[in-house]
Each structure stands twice: as C-alpha cells, then as structure tokens.
Design a protein around this motif. Structure first.
Motif, short mmCIF file in Angstrom:
data_model
loop_
_atom_site.label_atom_id
_atom_site.label_comp_id
_atom_site.label_asym_id
_atom_site.label_seq_id
_atom_site.Cartn_x
_atom_site.Cartn_y
_atom_site.Cartn_z
N GLU A 1 0.83 -1.07 0.32
CA GLU A 1 -0.13 0.10 0.12
C GLU A 1 0.94 1.48 -0.10
OE1 GLU A 1 -3.52 0.48 -0.27
OE2 GLU A 1 -3.57 -1.49 -0.82
N LEU A 2 2.08 1.48 0.59
CA LEU A 2 2.84 2.30 0.72
C LEU A 2 3.19 2.67 -0.62
CD1 LEU A 2 4.59 4.48 2.34
CD2 LEU A 2 6.46 2.62 2.62
N MET A 3 3.75 1.61 -1.21
CA MET A 3 4.18 1.70 -2.64
C MET A 3 3.24 2.37 -3.58
SD MET A 3 5.07 -1.44 -5.01
CE MET A 3 3.77 -2.17 -5.72
N SER A 4 1.69 1.88 -3.51
CA SER A 4 0.64 2.19 -4.43
C SER A 4 0.30 3.42 -4.33
CB SER A 4 -0.66 1.39 -4.08
OG SER A 4 -0.24 -0.18 -4.41
N VAL A 5 0.21 3.86 -2.72
CA VAL A 5 -0.19 5.43 -2.52
C VAL A 5 0.83 6.19 -2.96
CG1 VAL A 5 -1.11 6.76 -0.63
CG2 VAL A 5 -1.95 4.37 -0.86
N ALA A 6 1.99 5.91 -2.45
CA ALA A 6 3.17 6.93 -2.85
C ALA A 6 3.12 7.12 -4.38
CB ALA A 6 4.32 6.58 -2.27
N SER A 7 2.92 6.19 -5.17
CA SER A 7 2.99 6.23 -6.45
C SER A 7 1.73 7.07 -7.03
CB SER A 7 3.17 4.95 -7.34
OG SER A 7 1.94 3.90 -6.94
N TYR A 8 0.56 6.85 -6.23
CA TYR A 8 -0.54 7.82 -6.72
C TYR A 8 -0.18 9.23 -6.63
CZ TYR A 8 -4.76 10.55 -6.04
OH TYR A 8 -5.81 11.47 -6.07
N PHE A 9 0.66 9.55 -5.69
CA PHE A 9 0.84 11.20 -5.40
C PHE A 9 1.88 11.54 -6.55
CE2 PHE A 9 -0.95 10.19 -1.22
CZ PHE A 9 -1.75 11.24 -1.25
N LEU A 10 2.42 10.65 -6.82
CA LEU A 10 3.40 10.75 -7.94
C LEU A 10 2.91 10.93 -9.28
CD1 LEU A 10 6.62 8.54 -6.87
CD2 LEU A 10 6.34 11.13 -6.87
N VAL A 11 1.84 10.07 -9.63
CA VAL A 11 1.05 10.28 -10.84
C VAL A 11 0.30 11.48 -10.84
CG1 VAL A 11 -0.75 9.35 -12.33
CG2 VAL A 11 0.99 7.77 -11.13
N ALA A 12 -0.17 11.85 -9.72
CA ALA A 12 -1.06 13.17 -9.71
C ALA A 12 -0.14 14.34 -9.35
CB ALA A 12 -2.09 12.95 -8.46
N PHE A 13 1.04 14.26 -9.65
CA PHE A 13 2.09 15.51 -9.41
C PHE A 13 1.47 16.42 -10.25
CE2 PHE A 13 5.87 17.74 -10.15
CZ PHE A 13 6.24 18.26 -8.89
N GLN A 14 1.35 16.68 -11.21
CA GLN A 14 0.71 17.66 -12.36
C GLN A 14 -0.78 17.63 -12.23
OE1 GLN A 14 3.23 16.11 -15.33
NE2 GLN A 14 4.79 17.48 -15.01
N HIS A 15 -1.17 18.00 -11.09
CA HIS A 15 -2.75 17.64 -11.04
C HIS A 15 -3.53 19.04 -11.36
CE1 HIS A 15 -2.35 20.35 -7.55
NE2 HIS A 15 -1.34 19.73 -7.07
N GLU A 16 -2.79 20.01 -12.18
CA GLU A 16 -3.47 21.23 -12.53
C GLU A 16 -4.40 20.66 -13.81
OE1 GLU A 16 -0.19 21.04 -12.34
OE2 GLU A 16 0.33 22.11 -10.53
N ASN A 17 -4.09 19.83 -14.03
CA ASN A 17 -4.88 19.15 -15.40
C ASN A 17 -5.60 18.41 -15.22
OD1 ASN A 17 -5.40 18.48 -18.18
ND2 ASN A 17 -3.22 18.49 -18.79
N ALA A 18 -7.01 18.56 -15.53
CA ALA A 18 -8.13 17.52 -15.04
C ALA A 18 -7.87 16.33 -15.52
CB ALA A 18 -9.34 18.02 -15.66
N ALA A 19 -7.32 16.09 -16.90
CA ALA A 19 -7.31 14.65 -17.43
C ALA A 19 -5.98 14.03 -16.45
CB ALA A 19 -6.54 14.66 -18.94
N ASN A 20 -4.99 14.76 -15.92
CA ASN A 20 -4.21 14.13 -15.07
C ASN A 20 -4.80 13.42 -13.88
OD1 ASN A 20 -2.51 14.81 -17.26
ND2 ASN A 20 -1.13 16.19 -15.69
N ARG A 21 -5.60 14.34 -13.15
CA ARG A 21 -6.31 13.64 -12.08
C ARG A 21 -7.29 12.72 -12.29
NH1 ARG A 21 -7.38 19.41 -11.26
NH2 ARG A 21 -9.49 19.19 -12.19
N ARG A 22 -7.80 12.76 -13.46
CA ARG A 22 -8.60 11.56 -13.84
C ARG A 22 -7.67 10.26 -13.91
NH1 ARG A 22 -10.02 9.72 -18.64
NH2 ARG A 22 -11.68 8.15 -18.53
N ALA A 23 -6.66 10.48 -14.76
CA ALA A 23 -5.75 9.22 -14.89
C ALA A 23 -5.19 8.88 -13.46
CB ALA A 23 -4.52 9.86 -15.77
N ALA A 24 -4.90 9.92 -12.51
CA ALA A 24 -4.43 9.32 -11.11
C ALA A 24 -5.34 8.73 -10.46
CB ALA A 24 -3.80 10.71 -10.53
#
Lengths: 675, 314
Positions: free
Chosen positions: A143-166
């Motif tokens: 879970e540490l691995m999954s959740v930490a990588s979620y925040f990395l995917v959502a890093f450029q969260h200004e873009n709505a498409a990125n939030r959706r992907a994350a």
C-alpha cells in the motif's frame, strides 16, 4: 551484513524523502542531498542484491515494528535479491538523471518537496515488499508503494485529465490490493497465522488453492498490467514525470511480478498445469494486444506504456511455461523457463527505464511527446539518439542485445514441449511460441517507427528544429549506463544467468539440465548439441566483416561522398509534411489487424464547386480505442452508476429518517448479537 | 583447420551470391523469350557501383551511411551460420536458426531506418510496407522452422541437417507442409513476385526499391549484394534442410568438391522452379499479401500439428 545493506537502502530512501521536507522548512539544507541519498540507496540495493545472489542463503529477521503483538518478519532470499538488484540499478540511474530533469520543479519548493518525499516513500515501499515475510508487512509495504506512486502520478494535478488518470490508477491499485488480501486470506484460513512460513505449511484443498491463484493473478495482474486489467498503464504513465514513469514501468511492474512468482511458486504448496495454461493464454493475449496498441499510439510515453503491457505479457507467458513444466515433473525445464522469464524481467527493466528516460530527454529539449511533431533529432541530439537507438534495438530483440537473449531462451523453452505427455499442451505451446514470434516482429516494426519518426528525417515542427543536445552530464550518464548494460548483458548473458540460476535453485530446488553450459563465451541452456548462442564470437565476426568491407570500399579516394539536395522527382518543394507520419506508417498493419481495434476513421472533403472533382480542403481524423474500455469498463461504470442511483434513494436528506436508519441498524445488530 | 574451412566456406558463399542472382535472371529471361545478360553481369554492376562516387542527401545522417555496412555484415554472418557445402563446422555452433532469423531482423531494422532517414515519402512508404510484410512473414518462418527443429530436437542447423541425413529418406507430412511454408516465406522475404517486384520503380507497387531509392555508389552495391546474399541464403537453407543429401560430412578435398557440385545442382533446380513460378504468377495487390502470408503461417501450423499428432513417438 547483507540484510544490513538492504535495510540501509530502505532507510536511505526514506531519508531522501525526509531531506526534501527539511529543505522546505530550512532552505539551507542542500536539496541536492535528496538525489545523493537516493543514489546511495540505489547503490546499497545493488550491493545487497548482488551479495545475496553470489552467496545465496535465506536470511531471516524480525523487526518489532507495526502492531505490538505482530512483529514484521523479514526474509531475504535470492528471489528478493534479484528484484532488489533491478530496483537498485533503476533507482541509481534515476538519481543521476533527476537533478537536472527536475530543475523546473526545484524552483517551486513545495512541489519539489512533494515530488521527492513521495519518490523516497515509493522506492522504500517497493524494497519493503521484497523483504516481507508475512502477509501484514507485505500488504503495508504494497500500500505504501501504491499510494506513494498515486501522488507521483497526480503530481501535475493542475490538468483535469491528469487527475482523472491518477484516480483511475488509485482505483485499480486499491481493487488489486483487495484481491491480493483476499488471496492471502484464502490461504491463511487453512493455515495458522499470516507468516509466509505458516502459509507454505498450510494444507489447502485444490479447489481453494485455485481460487487463491485466480485472486492473486487478478490482484498482481492489475498492478503488472495484464490485459484486460491494464487500462491504468497507458493513462498513468504519460502523466507522471519521466523519471517516475521509468521507475513505475521499469520497476514497479516487476515488483508485481515478484508478488505473483512468490505467491504461486513459493507460498502455494503445489502448482497445477492448468494454472500454467491460464498464465500462458493471458500472457499471449497481453503480449499481442499490447504491441498492437503500442504501434497505433502517437504519444511516445503512451506507446512505451503499451509496450510494457507487451513485455509483461511475454514474461507471464514464460512463467506459465515454467509452471506447466514444473507440474509435469520436468524441474530442469521449469528452471529454464524461470530463467528466461526472470532474465526478460531484468532486461525489460533496463531498456524500458532507458526508453522512458530517453522520452524525458526528448520532452525536456523539445517540449513535445507527439511522435508526429518530432523528427531529425539525430543531428540535433546525437548522443541522445545513440542511447535511444540502443534501447530500441534491445526492445526489438535484435541479436547482440539483451532482449534477444531472453527471447531466445523463451523460444528454447517452448521448443521443449516434446517431453510433455498431454496432447493439448503439446499443440498449444508451439502456437503461443508463434504468437511470441509475431509479437517480436511487431515490436521491431513499432520501434522502427519510434526511432525513425523521432530521430530521422526532417523536423516536423519548430520545437524539433530548435532542439539542442542535453548538456548535463548526469542526465546523459544515467541512460548511457543503462544502454551499456543492455549491450553488456547481450554479449555476456552468462554473467547474470548464473545468478538467476541461484534464484531457481532456491525457489524450485533444481538447476538447469546437466548437459547445459553457461560459459562466458557461449550459452547452451539445454545441451550443447541442442542449441547454443555465442554473442562474443558473433561480435568479433561482425567487427571483422564490417572492418574488411569498410576498408576495401573506402580505399579509393576518388569515391569520397558528395553531399547534394534530396531528389524531389523534379517537382521541387519537398516539405517536412510530405514525410510519413505515425498513422501513415502503421496504416497497413492497422488495416490487417483491424479487428483488434475500435477504429473511428473519418475523411471530410470540402469541394470548391458542385462537380465533386475540385477538392479544396481535406480533413482526416483517426481515433483508435481500446476494446477493453468499451467492452469491459464502460458496462462496469454504467452498472456502478445504476446501483449508486438505487442506493441513493434511501438518502432523503431528512435528519429524522437518518435517525430512524440508525435505530433500525442498532436493533438489527442487537438481534444478531443475541442469537 | 575447421575454422579455416568455415571462413573459406563463408567467403565462397558471399562470392557466389551474385552469380546465383545472375542465373536467376538468366532463367527468367529465357522463359520470357528475351536475351539474357551474361551470368557475370551482377559482378560487373557491383564493380561499377563501387567505383562511383556516392551521392548523399544533405538531410542524411550517419545512420544512412552506416546502414549498408551493417546490413551487409548481418548477411555475411548469416551466411557463416548456414551449412553450405559441409555440415558440422565450428561457425554453426555460434548461432542457431533463431539467431539466423535474428540476423535477418537486424538487417531489416536498419534498412527500414535508412528508408526513413532522408525524410521523403518514398522511403517511409517502403519502410512501412517492409516492416508490415516481414512482421507477418517472421512468425510463419519460425513456425516452419520449429517443425523441423522439433523433429530433430535441435535448433542448431548443422544438427538438424545431420538428423535428416541419418534418418534417411522418410516422407514426413510435416516436412512437406514446412517446405511449402518456407518457400512462400522465402519469396516474400526476398522481395520477389508475387509479393514485390525487384525490377520495378512504380510507386504503387515497390517495397524494397522504395527504401533504397536514395542510395548510390558503394552503398548501393553493398545493399544489392546483401539482398543477393539473402536470396541465396534462403535457397541454401531450403535445399539443404529438406534435401541434405550430398552435403560434405568430412572435410576431405573430394568430399568438399562433391558437396559444392551437389549444392550447385540443387540451387540450379530451385532457381528454375522459382523462375517458372515467377513467370506464371502475376504480382498481387499489397493488401492481398497478408492472405498469402497467412496461408504460409497456416501451412507452418499444419506442419507443426501433423508432427505432434502423427509423427511424435509418444
């Protein structure tokens, strides 16, 4: 000692995250320390992995962390060490690459702290997964691995498409984690306790074992990206920063494979050939559809993500072979298959990391990831182009590079089917070998497209025309190191195969067939007279042949090359737009394999007059969709919406109703308790 | 000593490839009631090209100049692996038939990249079509080859040929299927009618020629020679795997001489057969090629299945 190295690798990556936070509050803390610590963590992981692989021994430990009466059990064996080595190499490369790559992010102290903190947590989580010796610690690290990588995917969260992907990524990661918990739960209910030792000793009926296998396959497959549960990969990878996608694709998918191998080959008391068939079929489908979809992509990172689906498919397919041989009491061939699968995992980690870092370099210099907007970079970024070319050649499994060796081993394994008694298996396995051949050939076509359209030809946009070579040494050194490793393990594969053989010895209790030989100059996995491959000799032969013909042909000084404009058929005015594009290049394959895609292709013509002969303007749109989205996910999404609406009916918004619900629940529970 | 023979055999293979191309042209000309050029014409063409000054486009990169050498080297390496006059040479142990397919893939990879390097539409078109056709042909070829290697239980070419020799003349249904599959693949991969036409420069039909349109001088010579080598490689592969009788099993001078004579005879017969086929068949549309290669794949699969069902000892 070796466990100490492994612990220090984990602590160093935690420390790297901690320094990033410290830098946020105390700017005098040197932020380059983040990368130094990450690099040291990678080196420690390499040392720990190599140490264990060279001196194989099962190292056990307990840490009094977590809940007071359930300590964490730590277990470091060759299988963990092999994946530790993969993580170490990748993390070390990323730590060289990131300081310059993230220099934009470094200007924003908060963003940089977030990025570095979660990178550290992510790396530490992956390493902890490999050390876990009980289901609790495994799931916490997972879970540490999954959740930490979620925040990395959502890093450029200004873009709505990125939030959706994350969000999609998080959703699938959590569903996958649930399935893994269920799989552990099924086995644990027949065992006393959650430690892996207890799970190994469980006496579990075959039917429940199969259920656990399917749950684990779905859970780990969701993380690894098997078709049809791969859809988060092409969404999440392009969104994350390139060095993070390199870690996710190169390493995290391997950790999921580690989970699958650990669960099926180690924890479950026995394997069944039917499971092997399932893996074989799922792997074949993943490999083929992965590469077909990769071929159709225009976004480089999306393409690489689909290509990861393909490679994971190949690995799972070979794991399936291993399982089939193991269940049929051909341990030596099972070892061969496991060798091929693990070596391919290792190779994929190297070249996929390299290609993602390369994609990051291209994006860094051109701000462009669309293949159709690039071109001609070989002259503008010569060093990058050579490094990227090595990656493309490795992934296309060309001889002399590492990808070829693992694929060759896979073919050699598949050709051993004659030892099996079951007629269905004997005809199924060669067919899947042929599918593997098709996959490899399509991969070559795909990466000809990638390299050809990005680096060769004439620039298709101003960004590409103005691109310059990367000047930062670290940013070049990281992929260059990976490229060297790709070449080195292509020429001397036995150096790593010996180490993987140790893994197989510990895991399956057997080694390669007695007549096999893995010498420095030659590998013969079954027997010398059966098949052998000697890359160093081929390299020497190639050098002599090329040298002689170059010397003979360039001796005459009258025939020096003359530079002239490209021949334009006498019409004049060649433009970059006349070049083949991505969709043009793949048009024949798109047409041949049209059943594999959902193609929406439109050609709109506007005419100058009514004669329908005088075309003024043509507009061409092409939209290709994954079958899985439409066939699997959209129905699920609709179903969830319908159920949610029905459930929503009980929400009246009136507080009295809710108090009524509470009372009813209370009475119900009291009744249940009183039973 | 063995290594010396292996190197000499490879050199002879490379040297004879243009002659075979010349003979093929000769057969076709005679069948079409034309006067044939001399058998040595391909050598004269190659020599002429090496004496000319190569012209390189200003958009070309180093890859464009390096590709001909890489392609030629890959083909020479392939020639060193395939048993030509004698079996059991040391070079055949360094690489097996899967590596041979890998050498072809290596050459094709760089040829396709070279086609894309100049940035003209022709090059891209050729590369796209070549990669499409080859990605369909490669599995068909491996399927046919796997049938053989499973029968001989080795992927080593020398070993497979010795196995067929030791077995004697047995009519195996799987071999018949594999032979036809390999013939179909060979025609597609060497760019001959009905898949591609090496003598045309018509944009609608050309594949191989489109990629090498920008080449001249010694670069063109190398690529031409490499494609002649590829043609001969497939010819030798087919004739020696399916009809290995006569190949030298010892390294005496008489055995080697006899081996050379026999393989020449086999290649001549194969060329005449191919020339008849090429004269009788028309070139097909590009989007019919997948049916053709699908058929080849099916034949390979049938060969494999008939091996498993009919011939296997279990």
């Amino acid at each position: 000692m070796i466990l100490f190295l492994a612990y220090s690798a984990i602590l160093l990556s935690f420390a790297s995250g901690g320094v990033a936070i410290a830098h946020l509050y105390k700017p005098e803390v040197n932020k380059q320390l983040v990368f130094w610590l990450l690099g040291a963590s990678g080196l420690m992981a390499i040392f720990a992995g190599l140490g264990e692989l060279i001196y194989p021994e099962i190292r056990l430990d307990t840490l009094s962390l977590g809940l007071p009466w359930i300590p964490w059990h730590v277990h470091f064996d060759s299988l963990s060490a092999f994946f530790f080595l993969i993580i170490g190499i990748a993390v070390f490369a990323v730590s060289l690459y990131a300081p310059h790559y993230t220099h934009h992010e470094q200007k924003d102290a908060e963003g940089f702290a977030v990025l570095s903190l979660f990178t550290g947590l992510f790396v530490a989580g992956m390493m902890l997964v490999l050390l876990a010796d009980d289901a609790f610690m495994f799931m916490i690290a997972w879970e540490l691995m999954s959740v930490a990588s979620y925040f990395l995917v959502a890093f450029q969260h200004e873009n709505a498409a990125n939030r959706r992907a994350a969000f999609l990524y998080l959703l699938m990661a959590e569903v996958g984690a649930l399935l893994i918990i269920l799989a552990f739960g099924v086995v644990a209910s027949f065992a006393d306790g959650f430690t892996f030792d207890a799970l190994r000793a469980s006496t579990i009926p075959t039917s429940w074992m199969s259920i656990a296998f399917v749950l684990a396959l779905m859970g780990f497959g969701m993380k690894a990206g098997l078709v049809p549960i791969h859809v988060w990969l092409p969404e999440a990878h392009p969104v994350a920063p390139s060095h993070i996608s390199a870690l996710m694709s190169g390493v995290m998918l391997k950790v999921a494979l580690y989970g699958l191998i650990r669960f099926c080959f180690d924890l479950l008391p026995e394997v069944h050939w039917q499971w092997g068939v399932v893996l074989l079929i799922v792997g074949t489908i993943s490999a083929l559809s992965g590469i077909l979809y990769a071929m159709m992509q225009q976004n480089l990172k999306r393409l690489l993500a689909y290509s990861s689906v393909e490679n994971i498919g190949i690995i799972v397919m070979v794991l399936g072979l291993s399982m089939i041989f193991l269940a049929n009491d051909h341990e030596e061939l099972a070892v061969l298959a496991l060798l091929a699968a693990l070596f391919h995992a290792f190779n994929h980690a190297l070249f996929k990391n390299l290609l993602f870092l390369g994609a990051g370099m291209i994006h860094h210099q051109t701000h462009e990831l669309n293949i159709d907007m690039l071109g001609g970079l070989i002259k503008r970024m010569p060093k990058t182009s050579v490094i990227f070319l090595v990656g493309c050649m490795s992934i296309s499994s060309l001889p002399l590079f590492n990808g070829f060796v693992s694929e060759w081993l896979a073919f050699q394994t598949a050709l051993q089917v004659d030892v099996l008694d079951n007629g269905v298996l004997r005809s199924l396995i060669p067919v899947s070998a042929a599918a593997l051949a098709l996959t490899a050939a399509l991969a070559a076509a795909c990466f000809v497209k990638v390299f050809g359209l990005i680096f060769l030809g004439v620039p298709r946009s101003r960004h590409a025309e103005k691109a310059k070579e990367i000047e930062d040494k670290g940013m070049l050194a990281a992929p260059a190191m990976l490229a060297f490793l790709c070449f080195f393990f292509g020429i001397f594969p036995s150096s790593i195969l010996h180490l993987i053989d140790n893994v197989a010895k510990q895991l399956l209790g057997s080694t390669l067939p007695p007549q096999s030989s893995l010498s420095l100059f030659e590998i013969a996995p079954v027997a010398m007279q059966h098949a052998s491959y000697s890359a160093p000799l081929i390299l020497i032969g190639a050098a002599i042949a090329a040298g002689v013909c170059f010397w003979l042909l360039t001796r005459n000084s009258e025939t020096t090359m003359r530079i002239a404009p490209t021949w334009d058929c006498g019409f004049g005015g060649l433009t970059p737009r006349m070049q083949y594009t991505s969709s043009a290049f793949t048009m024949p394959l798109r047409r041949i394999f049209s059943a594999a895609f959902l193609i929406d292709e439109k050609v709109e013509k506007t005419m100058r007059d009514d004669t329908k002969l005088n075309v003024a303007d043509v507009r061409y749109t092409l939209h290709i969709q994954d079958h899985c989205w439409v066939r699997v996910y959209q129905p699920i999404e609709r179903g969830v919406n319908v159920v949610a609406k029905q459930v929503g009916r009980i929400q009246t918004g009136n507080i009295r109703t809710y108090l009524g619900y509470s009372l009813a629940t209370l009475i119900l529970l009291l009744w249940v308790v009183s039973l | 000593m063995n290594w010396l023979i292996a190197i000499l055999q490879t050199a002879l293979f490379v040297a004879l490839a243009p002659l075979l191309a010349g003979f093929m042209k000769f057969c076709k000309c005679r069948l079409q009631n034309r006067r044939a050029p001399s058998l040595l014409q391909p050598y004269r063409d190659l020599l002429k090209l090496t004496r000319k000054q190569p012209v390189i486009s200003e958009d070309a990169s180093w890859l464009f100049c390096a590709a001909p050498y890489i392609i030629f080297t890959a083909m020479v390496l392939a020639a060193s692996v395939v048993p030509f006059i004698a079996v059991d040479l040391p070079t055949s142990a360094e690489a097996d038939v899967i590596v041979l397919v890998g050498f072809f893939a290596f050459a094709r990879f760089f040829l396709a990249l070279a086609g894309l390097d100049i940035g003209t539409a022709f090059g891209g078109m050729g590369s796209s079509r070549e990669m499409t056709i080859s990605s369909l042909a490669e599995p068909a070829m491996l399927m046919a080859v796997f049938t053989l290697t499973m029968t001989a239980s080795t992927t080593n070419l020398s070993g497979a040929i010795e196995h067929v020799l030791n077995e004697g003349l047995i009519l195996r249904p799987s071999f018949v299927f594999a032979l036809f599959a390999l013939l179909l693949v060979a025609v597609a991969e060497t760019g001959r009618i009905p898949v591609d036409n090496p003598t045309t420069h018509l944009e609608l039909t050309m594949i191989h020629e489109a990629m090498i349109l920008e080449y001249s001088g010694r670069h063109l010579a190398l690529i031409e020679w490499a494609s002649q080598l590829k043609f001969m490689l497939y010819g030798v592969l087919i004739s020696n795997i399916f009809f290995p009788w006569g190949i030298a099993e010892s390294f005496g001078l008489s055995a080697l001489g006899y081996g050379l004579l026999v393989i020449s005879g086999k290649l001549i017969l194969l060329c005449i057969f191919l020339a008849f086929a090429e004269t009788a068949v028309a070139k097909m549309r590009l989007f019919r090629v997948q049916e053709y290669l699908g058929f080849a794949y099916l034949l390979g699969l049938l060969g494999m299945l008939s091996h498993i069902i009919l011939e296997s000892t279990r």
